[in-house]
Design a protein around this motif. Structure first.
Motif, PDB file in Angstrom:
ATOM      1  N   VAL A  39      38.081  -3.178 113.760  1.00 21.93           N
ATOM      2  CA  VAL A  39      37.640  -2.827 112.460  1.00 21.93           C
ATOM      3  C   VAL A  39      37.993  -1.408 112.223  1.00 21.93           C
ATOM      4  N   ASP A  40      38.440  -0.680 113.426  1.00 20.60           N
ATOM      5  CA  ASP A  40      38.656   0.631 113.269  1.00 20.60           C
ATOM      6  C   ASP A  40      39.982   0.991 112.136  1.00 20.60           C
ATOM      7  N   PRO A  41      39.548   1.884 111.189  1.00 17.59           N
ATOM      8  CA  PRO A  41      40.729   2.107 110.234  1.00 17.59           C
ATOM      9  C   PRO A  41      42.168   2.678 110.735  1.00 17.59           C
ATOM     10  N   ARG A  42      42.052   3.155 111.752  1.00 12.47           N
ATOM     11  CA  ARG A  42      43.168   3.710 112.575  1.00 12.47           C
ATOM     12  C   ARG A  42      44.003   2.642 113.330  1.00 12.47           C
ATOM     13  N   VAL A  43      43.487   1.396 113.418  1.00 14.27           N
ATOM     14  CA  VAL A  43      43.877   0.378 114.067  1.00 14.27           C
ATOM     15  C   VAL A  43      44.503  -0.838 113.206  1.00 14.27           C
ATOM     16  N   ASP A  44      44.981  -0.732 111.847  1.00 12.40           N
ATOM     17  CA  ASP A  44      45.268  -1.914 111.022  1.00 12.40           C
ATOM     18  C   ASP A  44      46.466  -2.461 111.931  1.00 12.40           C
ATOM     19  N   PRO A  45      46.079  -3.625 112.455  1.00 12.15           N
ATOM     20  CA  PRO A  45      47.457  -4.519 113.354  1.00 12.15           C
ATOM     21  C   PRO A  45      48.440  -4.913 112.344  1.00 12.15           C
ATOM     22  N   SER A  46      48.236  -5.322 111.172  1.00 14.38           N
ATOM     23  CA  SER A  46      49.511  -5.441 110.286  1.00 14.38           C
ATOM     24  C   SER A  46      50.458  -4.023 110.117  1.00 14.38           C
ATOM     25  N   HIS A  47      49.911  -2.965 110.311  1.00 13.95           N
ATOM     26  CA  HIS A  47      50.699  -1.621 110.207  1.00 13.95           C
ATOM     27  C   HIS A  47      51.288  -1.360 111.450  1.00 13.95           C
ATOM     28  N   ILE A  48      50.436  -1.305 112.570  1.00 10.28           N
ATOM     29  CA  ILE A  48      50.880  -0.866 113.916  1.00 10.28           C
ATOM     30  C   ILE A  48      51.874  -1.614 114.695  1.00 10.28           C
ATOM     31  N   LEU A  49      51.927  -3.110 114.221  1.00 15.04           N
ATOM     32  CA  LEU A  49      52.533  -3.998 114.645  1.00 15.04           C
ATOM     33  C   LEU A  49      53.677  -4.492 113.921  1.00 15.04           C
ATOM     34  N   GLY A  50      54.009  -3.923 112.446  1.00 15.25           N
ATOM     35  CA  GLY A  50      55.156  -4.079 111.711  1.00 15.25           C
ATOM     36  C   GLY A  50      55.117  -5.616 111.164  1.00 15.25           C
ATOM     37  N   LEU A  51      53.980  -5.935 110.931  1.00 18.11           N
ATOM     38  CA  LEU A  51      53.920  -7.271 110.489  1.00 18.11           C
ATOM     39  C   LEU A  51      54.112  -7.546 108.805  1.00 18.11           C
ATOM     40  N   HIS A  52      54.814  -8.435 108.569  1.00 13.13           N
ATOM     41  CA  HIS A  52      55.145  -8.813 106.972  1.00 13.13           C
ATOM     42  C   HIS A  52      53.853  -9.832 106.559  1.00 13.13           C
ATOM     43  N   ARG A  53      53.917  -9.776 105.172  1.00 12.84           N
ATOM     44  CA  ARG A  53      52.592 -10.348 104.893  1.00 12.84           C
ATOM     45  C   ARG A  53      53.287 -11.996 104.994  1.00 12.84           C
ATOM     46  N   GLY A  54      51.660 -12.451 105.449  1.00 16.30           N
ATOM     47  CA  GLY A  54      51.856 -14.006 105.579  1.00 16.30           C
ATOM     48  C   GLY A  54      52.478 -14.172 107.047  1.00 16.30           C
ATOM     49  N   GLU A  55      52.592 -13.354 107.912  1.00  9.68           N
ATOM     50  CA  GLU A  55      53.520 -13.395 109.087  1.00  9.68           C
ATOM     51  C   GLU A  55      52.282 -13.889 110.289  1.00  9.68           C
ATOM     52  N   ALA A  56      51.097 -13.375 110.081  1.00 10.54           N
ATOM     53  CA  ALA A  56      49.946 -13.682 111.080  1.00 10.54           C
ATOM     54  C   ALA A  56      48.533 -13.630 110.216  1.00 10.54           C
ATOM     55  N   ALA A  57      47.699 -14.564 110.901  1.00  7.72           N
ATOM     56  CA  ALA A  57      46.335 -14.464 110.599  1.00  7.72           C
ATOM     57  C   ALA A  57      45.616 -13.240 111.432  1.00  7.72           C
ATOM     58  N   VAL A  58      45.033 -12.505 110.583  1.00  4.15           N
ATOM     59  CA  VAL A  58      44.262 -11.207 111.221  1.00  4.15           C
ATOM     60  C   VAL A  58      42.692 -11.325 111.239  1.00  4.15           C
ATOM     61  N   ILE A  59      42.243 -11.389 112.365  1.00  2.00           N
ATOM     62  CA  ILE A  59      40.567 -11.428 112.627  1.00  2.00           C
ATOM     63  C   ILE A  59      40.460 -10.032 113.006  1.00  2.00           C
ATOM     64  N   ARG A  60      39.475  -9.336 112.187  1.00  3.51           N
ATOM     65  CA  ARG A  60      39.002  -7.827 112.774  1.00  3.51           C
ATOM     66  C   ARG A  60      37.591  -7.852 112.657  1.00  3.51           C
ATOM     67  N   ASN A  61      36.962  -7.469 114.096  1.00  2.00           N
ATOM     68  CA  ASN A  61      35.572  -7.148 114.239  1.00  2.00           C
ATOM     69  C   ASN A  61      35.342  -6.016 115.087  1.00  2.00           C
ATOM     70  N   VAL A  62      34.228  -5.460 115.340  1.00  2.43           N
ATOM     71  CA  VAL A  62      33.772  -4.412 116.073  1.00  2.43           C
ATOM     72  C   VAL A  62      34.551  -4.552 117.414  1.00  2.43           C
ATOM     73  N   GLY A  63      35.287  -3.701 117.899  1.00  2.46           N
ATOM     74  CA  GLY A  63      35.925  -3.800 119.169  1.00  2.46           C
ATOM     75  C   GLY A  63      37.285  -4.802 119.329  1.00  2.46           C
ATOM     76  N   GLY A  64      37.411  -5.478 118.302  1.00  4.15           N
ATOM     77  CA  GLY A  64      38.442  -6.520 118.431  1.00  4.15           C
ATOM     78  C   GLY A  64      38.161  -7.561 119.588  1.00  4.15           C
ATOM     79  N   ARG A  65      36.829  -7.527 119.673  1.00  4.64           N
ATOM     80  CA  ARG A  65      36.417  -8.522 120.886  1.00  4.64           C
ATOM     81  C   ARG A  65      36.325 -10.177 120.739  1.00  4.64           C
ATOM     82  N   ILE A  66      36.614 -10.883 121.561  1.00  7.60           N
ATOM     83  CA  ILE A  66      36.365 -12.417 121.682  1.00  7.60           C
ATOM     84  C   ILE A  66      34.797 -12.574 121.766  1.00  7.60           C
ATOM     85  N   THR A  67      34.123 -12.711 120.933  1.00  2.62           N
ATOM     86  CA  THR A  67      32.640 -13.154 121.060  1.00  2.62           C
ATOM     87  C   THR A  67      32.546 -14.695 120.564  1.00  2.62           C
ATOM     88  N   PRO A  68      31.340 -15.166 120.950  1.00  2.65           N
ATOM     89  CA  PRO A  68      31.121 -16.675 120.340  1.00  2.65           C
ATOM     90  C   PRO A  68      31.454 -16.592 118.966  1.00  2.65           C
TER      91      PRO A  68
END
Length: 180
Positions: A39-68
Motif C-alpha cells: 500500500v506504500d504510495p511510492r509503489v503503485d504497481p500500475s505506474h511503476i510497471l507501466g500497466l494499462h487500465r484493465g490489464e491487471a487486477a491489483v491487490i494491495r496490502n501492508v508489505g504486499g504480502r501473501i497472507t491467509p
C-alpha cells in the motif's frame, strides 16, 4: 492536501477521456495478470510497471504480502473470473508478487504480536517471513503460492522494486505452480 472536491474534478477529466469511446473493458484482466503489492504510495504497481487500465487486477496490502487473507481474496476473485469466462484472455495466468526496499514493514518488525496476527502465525514463526528483507520475503511469498494455489497454466513471479532508483529486479522468475 488533496480533498474530495479535487478527486471529483479529476474524475470528471478521467471519465471524459477514458470513456469517450465507451468503456470496452471486461471484469477479467486483459493481461491475465494479478499483482500483489504494498500500500506504500511510492509503489503503485500500475505506474511503476507501466500497466494499462484493465490489464491487471491489483491487490494491495501492508508489505504486499501473501497472507491467509490475501489467499482468501484471490480465491474469491478466481470465482468471479470463472463466472465471466467469456471475457478471459487466452494463455497462462500470471501472478506477480511485488515487494520493495524501504518498506514500512521494517518499522513493524518490533511489533511481533501485531505481525503474528497479520500473518495468522505464532510469534516464533515470524523469522521465516523475512519481514525485514524484501528479497527473502518475496521468495517466501512465491513459495506460499506454489504450495497453496494449484491451477493449470498459472505462473508466479517475485519482483523487488527499489524506491531509490525506480528499478525492478526479478528475484523469482515466472515459475509454473504444481497442479494438484
Amino acid at each position: 492536501m488533496t480533498d474530495v472536491a479535487e478527486l471529483v474534478r479529476r474524475n470528471t477529466d478521467f471519465a471524459a477521456e477514458q470513456f469517450a469511446t465507451g468503456p470496452g473493458l471486461t471484469i477479467n484482466p486483459t493481461g491475465n495478470m494479478m499483482i500483489v503489492g504494498c500500500v506504500d504510495p511510492r509503489v503503485d504497481p500500475s505506474h511503476i510497471l507501466g500497466l494499462h487500465r484493465g490489464e491487471a487486477a491489483v491487490i494491495r496490502n501492508v508489505g504486499g504480502r501473501i497472507t491467509p487473507a490475501t489467499l482468501r481474496t484471490m480465491k474469491m476473485l478466481g470465482k468471479v473470473g470463472q463466472a465471466h469466462q467469456d471475457g478471459k484472455a487466452d494463455g497462462p495466468w500470471n501472478l506477480v508478487i511485488l515487494h520493495h526496499t524501504e518498506c514500512g514493514m521494517l518499522d513493524l518488525a518490533p511489533f511481533e504480536d501485531l505481525l503474528a496476527e497479520y500473518f495468522e502465525v505464532a510469534p516464533h514463526a515470524l523469522t521465516a517471513k523475512h519481514v525485514s528483507d524484501p528479497h527473502g520475503s518475496v521468495r517466501v511469498d512465491t513459495d506460499i503460492i506454489r504450495q497453496e494455489v494449484h491451477a493449470p497454466d498459472f505462473l508466479v513471479s517475485g519482483l523487488v522494486y527499489d524506491v531509490a532508483t525506480g528499478t525492478v529486479e526479478i528475484v523469482v522468475p515466472p515459475t509454473a505452480v504444481p497442479v494438484a
